[in-house]
Enzyme design. Structure first.
Site, PDB file in Angstrom:
ATOM      1  N   CYS A 117       0.833  -1.202   0.000  1.00  0.00           N
ATOM      2  CA  CYS A 117       0.000   0.000   0.000  1.00  0.00           C
ATOM      3  C   CYS A 117       0.866   1.249   0.000  1.00  0.00           C
ATOM      4  CB  CYS A 117      -0.880   0.022   1.251  1.00  0.00           C
ATOM      5  SG  CYS A 117      -2.148  -1.235   1.259  1.00  0.00           S
ATOM      6  N   ASP A 125      13.388   3.125   9.283  1.00  0.00           N
ATOM      7  CA  ASP A 125      14.577   3.523  10.042  1.00  0.00           C
ATOM      8  C   ASP A 125      14.645   2.854  11.413  1.00  0.00           C
ATOM      9  OD1 ASP A 125      12.363   4.999  10.745  1.00  0.00           O
ATOM     10  OD2 ASP A 125      13.460   6.816  11.228  1.00  0.00           O
TER      11      ASP A 125
END
Length: 429
Positions: A117, A125
């Site tokens: 999506c 991160d």
């Protein structure tokens, strides 16, 4: 390519059964990489994301077989640390779980950055921060993440943002590391408990899954086991909202009601009658709907994955409601499509302001992501006339046999092949 046609305006009644949790399955399947002997997972949903993960495990040398009753058996004994920089891996958002699992077993991995999506930036991160804390060297080269480690050592890792993906990925990498890993500010979603249960059955030592501090004591090896996936709370919530929207009485079967307390509370606040028992929830949608405000939060708050379906329901409520998505601010692509169907909604920043009630009108609409697709299906079932939904590949990523399940409630819904001209028009739109 196919499109979905829905004739709206019928009250839906009956029982609909929920499949195994997509958000668990996409983490449990990569977790099998960490075992030395075959793992059997029961209750696997028949959706495209699962099929694609099975194919990826075969690419790295695994043997994947599908047994009776939604069972998937993975034999990981001949798997190798094959790089997966391109191809299927990029089509799948949850392919990042292959990083943690392959790093945990082989001390190295190359994984193409995931797709799925498109909900604005979903940075990984926090995953990378966790891998580096465990001793991995991580680089991003030409759209693929390269991970290498001489050895993995337990560490104390504080997540700057509560992330389900990062919590699970660090767990996968840490279960075979040397020493103790502590994940602080961990996510608490039921799917995390599900993954920890599988890993524990494989011989891992994990405490605190489902709380905000998870402790993992590394072990040298893991073995196969049998595990059944929890029911999909997002699919269940979608069908609860659908029951309220259609004006009939819908019983959602194979659910864990505690996982849906925020949704149940909001439906009741809106005037919907909701009855719960051990593994079923019944929703009666024949009353006048009051408007409510929704604010998405991490579990146990209201799930971001149900924000879009609930927005559709609010078009039927009396008054003006505000839907705020604190998790994914870009999750409003369905609003333009709902407007085509006569909805009165405006977007301001991270909020959608919905004014009702309006009678939705059938229209041609396009699903831009999985839960937008669910929102548009619900809209089609509420609308006057026929609604045509394209972008079905998004819906098929997360809802098993949605057409047959909805037909079982009395919906008039069917698939049709798109013409070449329609496909061209859709691509150019």
């Amino acid at each position: 390519m196919e499109k979905l046609l829905i004739e709206g305006g019928r009250a839906l009644n009956g029982t609909i059964r929920v499949s195994g949790a997509k958000n668990s399955a996409v983490a449990l399947i990569p977790a099998t990489i960490l075992a030395d002997t075959p793992v059997t997972i029961g209750g696997v949903p028949n959706i495209s994301d699962v099929k694609m993960l099975g194919d990826l495990l075969e690419e790295i040398g695994g043997r994947v077989t599908y047994g009776q009753e939604e069972e998937m058996v993975v034999d990981p004994s001949n798997m190798v640390a094959m790089p997966l920089p391109n191809g299927k891996v990029k089509k799948l958002r949850a392919s990042y779980y292959l990083m943690g699992a392959m790093l945990g077993r082989f001390k190295k991995a190359v994984i193409g950055l995931p797709g799925g999506c498109h909900l604005g930036p979903r940075p990984i991160d926090q995953h990378i921060k966790g891998f580096e804390a465990l001793g991995a060297h991580v680089t991003n080269e030409q759209g693929a993440i390269y991970l290498r480690a001489d050895e993995l050592r337990g560490a104390r890792i504080y997540l700057d943002v509560v992330s389900v993906g990062a919590t699970i990925n660090i767990m996968l990498a840490a279960v075979r590391a040397k020493g103790r890993t502590v994940i602080e500010n961990a996510a608490k979603e039921p799917e995390i408990i599900d993954v920890a249960t599988l890993l524990t059955s494989m011989g891992a030592r994990i405490k605190g899954a489902g709380t905000d501090v998870i402790r993992i004591d590394g072990v040298d090896s893991l073995h196969g086991c049998h595990h059944t996936i929890i029911p999909d709370r997002i699919e269940a919530g979608t069908y609860m909202i659908l029951g309220a929207a259609s004006g009939g009485e819908v019983t959602v079967d194979n659910v864990i009601p505690q996982h849906l307390e925020s949704v149940t509370a909001k439906l009741r606040e809106a005037g919907v009658q909701v009855e719960t028992n051990d593994d079923q929830i019944t929703v009666n949608g024949d009353r006048r709907l009051k408007v409510v405000d929704i604010k998405t939060l991490v579990y146990p708050g209201f799930p971001t994955d149900l924000q879009q379906p609930f927005t559709t329901l609010l078009t039927k409520a009396h008054g003006t409601g505000v839907v705020t998505d604190t998790i994914y601010g870009a999750r409003f692509k369905h609003i333009d499509e709902l407007r085509r169907m006569n909805a009165q909604i405006k977007v301001e920043g991270r909020s959608a302001i919905v004014t009702g009630p309006v009678l939705l009108q059938g229209a041609k609409v396009k699903a831009s992501d999985l839960r937008a697709g669910a929102a548009l299906v619900i809209a089609g079932l509420m609308a006057d006339g026929i609604t045509e939904v394209t972008g079905l590949e998004h819906i098929d990523r997360g809802y098993e046999n949605i057409v047959d399940k909805l037909k079982g409630l009395g919906a008039n819904i069917w698939r049709e092949q798109m013409t070449k001209q329609e496909i061209e028009e859709m691509k150019n739109a």
